[in-house]
Design a protein around this motif. Structure first.
Motif, PDB file in Angstrom:
ATOM      1  N   UNK A  58      -6.940   4.179   2.587  1.00 50.02           N
ATOM      2  CA  UNK A  58      -6.562   4.312   0.769  1.00 50.02           C
ATOM      3  C   UNK A  58      -7.301   4.032   0.616  1.00 50.02           C
ATOM      4  N   UNK A  59      -8.240   5.234  -0.411  1.00 45.83           N
ATOM      5  CA  UNK A  59      -8.617   5.225  -1.390  1.00 45.83           C
ATOM      6  C   UNK A  59      -8.009   5.566  -2.725  1.00 45.83           C
ATOM      7  N   UNK A  60      -7.769   4.389  -3.499  1.00 40.12           N
ATOM      8  CA  UNK A  60      -6.984   3.935  -4.924  1.00 40.12           C
ATOM      9  C   UNK A  60      -8.182   4.332  -6.161  1.00 40.12           C
ATOM     10  N   UNK A  96       0.767  -1.031  -0.188  1.00 36.05           N
ATOM     11  CA  UNK A  96       0.577  -0.337   0.270  1.00 36.05           C
ATOM     12  C   UNK A  96       0.995   1.594  -0.355  1.00 36.05           C
ATOM     13  N   UNK A  97       0.906   2.346  -0.633  1.00 37.80           N
ATOM     14  CA  UNK A  97       0.827   3.299  -0.775  1.00 37.80           C
ATOM     15  C   UNK A  97       0.739   4.850   0.706  1.00 37.80           C
ATOM     16  N   UNK A  98       0.342   4.311   1.109  1.00 36.51           N
ATOM     17  CA  UNK A  98      -0.520   5.025   2.530  1.00 36.51           C
ATOM     18  C   UNK A  98       0.771   3.895   3.582  1.00 36.51           C
ATOM     19  N   UNK A  99      -0.197   2.758   3.951  1.00 38.78           N
ATOM     20  CA  UNK A  99       0.560   2.685   5.346  1.00 38.78           C
ATOM     21  C   UNK A  99       2.074   1.527   4.968  1.00 38.78           C
ATOM     22  N   UNK A 100       2.019   0.804   3.815  1.00 39.72           N
ATOM     23  CA  UNK A 100       2.654  -0.225   3.171  1.00 39.72           C
ATOM     24  C   UNK A 100       2.983  -1.292   3.315  1.00 39.72           C
ATOM     25  N   UNK A 101       1.691  -1.628   3.908  1.00 41.49           N
ATOM     26  CA  UNK A 101       1.383  -3.128   4.241  1.00 41.49           C
ATOM     27  C   UNK A 101       1.116  -3.426   2.791  1.00 41.49           C
ATOM     28  N   UNK A 102       1.430  -4.809   3.415  1.00 39.80           N
ATOM     29  CA  UNK A 102       1.438  -6.077   1.713  1.00 39.80           C
ATOM     30  C   UNK A 102      -0.518  -6.308   1.812  1.00 39.80           C
ATOM     31  N   UNK A 103      -1.342  -5.517   0.704  1.00 45.22           N
ATOM     32  CA  UNK A 103      -2.621  -6.300   0.661  1.00 45.22           C
ATOM     33  C   UNK A 103      -2.750  -6.873  -0.615  1.00 45.22           C
ATOM     34  N   UNK A 104      -3.319  -8.270  -1.334  1.00 41.27           N
ATOM     35  CA  UNK A 104      -3.364  -9.147  -2.210  1.00 41.27           C
ATOM     36  C   UNK A 104      -4.345  -8.008  -3.327  1.00 41.27           C
ATOM     37  N   UNK A 105      -4.086  -7.760  -4.706  1.00 37.77           N
ATOM     38  CA  UNK A 105      -5.257  -7.211  -5.628  1.00 37.77           C
ATOM     39  C   UNK A 105      -6.503  -7.836  -5.296  1.00 37.77           C
ATOM     40  N   UNK A 144     -13.539  12.368  -1.202  1.00 34.80           N
ATOM     41  CA  UNK A 144     -13.152  11.298  -0.571  1.00 34.80           C
ATOM     42  C   UNK A 144     -11.965  11.360   0.125  1.00 34.80           C
ATOM     43  N   UNK A 145     -11.845  10.400   0.853  1.00 36.64           N
ATOM     44  CA  UNK A 145     -10.766  10.934   1.772  1.00 36.64           C
ATOM     45  C   UNK A 145      -9.347  11.033   1.239  1.00 36.64           C
ATOM     46  N   UNK A 146      -8.571  12.266   1.675  1.00 35.16           N
ATOM     47  CA  UNK A 146      -7.635  12.330   1.508  1.00 35.16           C
ATOM     48  C   UNK A 146      -6.693  12.119  -0.245  1.00 35.16           C
ATOM     49  N   UNK A 147      -8.406  12.965  -0.595  1.00 37.58           N
ATOM     50  CA  UNK A 147      -8.027  13.282  -2.187  1.00 37.58           C
ATOM     51  C   UNK A 147      -7.185  14.547  -2.172  1.00 37.58           C
ATOM     52  N   UNK A 148      -6.458  14.662  -2.881  1.00 37.24           N
ATOM     53  CA  UNK A 148      -5.743  15.584  -3.965  1.00 37.24           C
ATOM     54  C   UNK A 148      -6.908  16.698  -4.697  1.00 37.24           C
ATOM     55  N   UNK A 149      -6.937  18.415  -4.118  1.00 32.57           N
ATOM     56  CA  UNK A 149      -7.581  19.326  -4.902  1.00 32.57           C
ATOM     57  C   UNK A 149      -7.583  20.509  -4.816  1.00 32.57           C
ATOM     58  N   UNK A 150      -7.152  20.928  -5.663  1.00 35.74           N
ATOM     59  CA  UNK A 150      -6.320  22.118  -5.585  1.00 35.74           C
ATOM     60  C   UNK A 150      -6.203  22.587  -6.909  1.00 35.74           C
ATOM     61  N   UNK A 165      -7.954  -6.629  -2.475  1.00 33.35           N
ATOM     62  CA  UNK A 165      -8.455  -4.185  -3.040  1.00 33.35           C
ATOM     63  C   UNK A 165      -9.678  -4.372  -4.076  1.00 33.35           C
ATOM     64  N   UNK A 166      -9.738  -5.679  -5.047  1.00 34.81           N
ATOM     65  CA  UNK A 166     -10.840  -5.352  -5.594  1.00 34.81           C
ATOM     66  C   UNK A 166     -11.823  -5.196  -5.520  1.00 34.81           C
ATOM     67  N   UNK A 167     -12.148  -6.454  -4.565  1.00 36.69           N
ATOM     68  CA  UNK A 167     -13.052  -6.992  -3.722  1.00 36.69           C
ATOM     69  C   UNK A 167     -13.508  -5.483  -2.839  1.00 36.69           C
ATOM     70  N   UNK A 168     -13.003  -4.964  -2.567  1.00 37.15           N
ATOM     71  CA  UNK A 168     -12.447  -3.074  -1.125  1.00 37.15           C
ATOM     72  C   UNK A 168     -13.044  -2.262  -1.871  1.00 37.15           C
ATOM     73  N   UNK A 169     -13.469  -2.187  -2.735  1.00 32.91           N
ATOM     74  CA  UNK A 169     -13.507  -1.191  -3.677  1.00 32.91           C
ATOM     75  C   UNK A 169     -12.345  -0.291  -4.030  1.00 32.91           C
ATOM     76  N   UNK A 170     -11.324  -1.109  -4.632  1.00 36.74           N
ATOM     77  CA  UNK A 170      -9.830  -0.353  -4.542  1.00 36.74           C
ATOM     78  C   UNK A 170      -9.725   0.462  -2.928  1.00 36.74           C
ATOM     79  N   UNK A 171      -9.672  -0.132  -2.142  1.00 33.94           N
ATOM     80  CA  UNK A 171      -9.884   0.537  -0.786  1.00 33.94           C
ATOM     81  C   UNK A 171      -8.698  -0.147  -0.053  1.00 33.94           C
ATOM     82  N   UNK A 172      -7.713   0.205   0.797  1.00 34.16           N
ATOM     83  CA  UNK A 172      -6.897  -0.437   1.406  1.00 34.16           C
ATOM     84  C   UNK A 172      -7.694  -0.985   2.509  1.00 34.16           C
ATOM     85  N   UNK A 173      -7.265  -2.629   2.630  1.00 35.94           N
ATOM     86  CA  UNK A 173      -8.126  -2.690   3.818  1.00 35.94           C
ATOM     87  C   UNK A 173      -7.721  -2.510   5.281  1.00 35.94           C
TER      88      UNK A 173
END
Length: 282
Positions: A51-53, A27-36, A220-226, A39-47
């Protein structure tokens, strides 16, 4: 071969786990290992950290609209190269590559649908197509969607993700800011609501136009908006930005957006808002 050979070393890059089970990523945010698959089953959100991909336009449509109700419109309107623009490669070639890589014709898909049983005109941008940049066709499709909504008396929902105006179209791209804003002004005149959903990233001319004009603005959470990215601003003003500046949470605290909604709750939230806003107009 000499001791100090300039040839590239033969380094084996491990792409799978030693047991041969592939598909793991960090995961690019928490660095934990997750399986694709997870991630797909979780709406591309790190469980692990939430983090919202990014999602593709088709995934967004599947997430928000009731199954089988989205009707694609204005897909026949295609981008051209009015300025014969070329940087490292001709604009026409960039468009062709983007179409081939994404399987679609532009950076936005639009059409009517049902969202939790509520009728709506839905527009969804896709960062995979030239960074979700807004060229003349993106602006035209969104404007036509808004005009269709006015004719059919539908609320409008637009999901934004964009690097901003498409530089290869120069002034033609910048004109879309005024055009989409003018269309939304007409929507407001007839009393129809507009819900703007901002995802990571929403920047540049998109933020400076229709994305910030919603009756309700969701992020969405942690979205870059600018408008301009943090690096550009820091270089311009010669100061370090506050921690988390230009992220959803910072903007919520400073009044630029109305609420932050996790992806799992997005459809239900939008559906409830549409029901309240549409019934209010009756």
């Amino acid at each position: 071969m000499g001791l100090f050979s300039r040839s590239k070393p033969k380094i084996k890059i491990q792409t799978t786990k030693k047991d041969g089970y592939s598909g793991w990523l960090k995961c690019v945010d928490c660095n934990e290992m997750i399986h694709a698959n997870e991630l797909s089953k979780n709406y591309s959100v790190c469980p692990k950290c939430g983090y919202h991909y990014r999602l593709s336009a088709e995934e967004r449509i599947a997430l928000l609209s009731d199954e089988g109700t989205f009707e694609l419109m204005f897909d026949d309107i295609r981008s051209e190269d009015p300025l014969t623009f070329q940087d490292t490669e001709p604009y026409g070639e960039r468009l062709t590559k983007a179409m081939e890589n994404t399987g679609r014709t532009e950076a936005v898909l639009v059409g009517p649908c049902l969202i939790g049983g509520q009728k709506a005109a839905l527009g969804v941008m896709d960062f995979n197509f030239m960074g979700g940049s807004m060229g003349s066709v993106v602006g035209e499709r969104l404007t036509l969607l808004i005009e269709y909504a006015i004719k059919k008396k539908l609320p409008v929902v637009i999901v934004s993700t964009s690097g901003g105006a498409r530089m290869q179209e120069s002034i033609f791209s910048l004109m879309q800011m005024a055009k989409t804003s003018a269309a939304l002004a007409k929507l407001e005149e007839v009393g129809l609501p507009f819900i703007s959903i901002l995802t990571n990233p929403t920047t540049g001319g998109v933020t400076a136009s229709f994305a910030s004009l919603g009756d309700i603005i969701i992020a969405e959470p942690k979205a870059l908006i600018c408008f301009a990215g943090p690096r550009v601003i820091e270089q311009t003003i010669g100061q370090k930005l506050p921690e988390g500046a230009q992220k959803s949470e910072f903007l919520l605290n400073h009044g630029m957006i109305d609420c932050i909604v996790k992806r799992h709750d997005l459809k239900d939230t939008v559906s409830e808002m549409l029901e309240l806003l549409v019934n209010k107009q009756k």
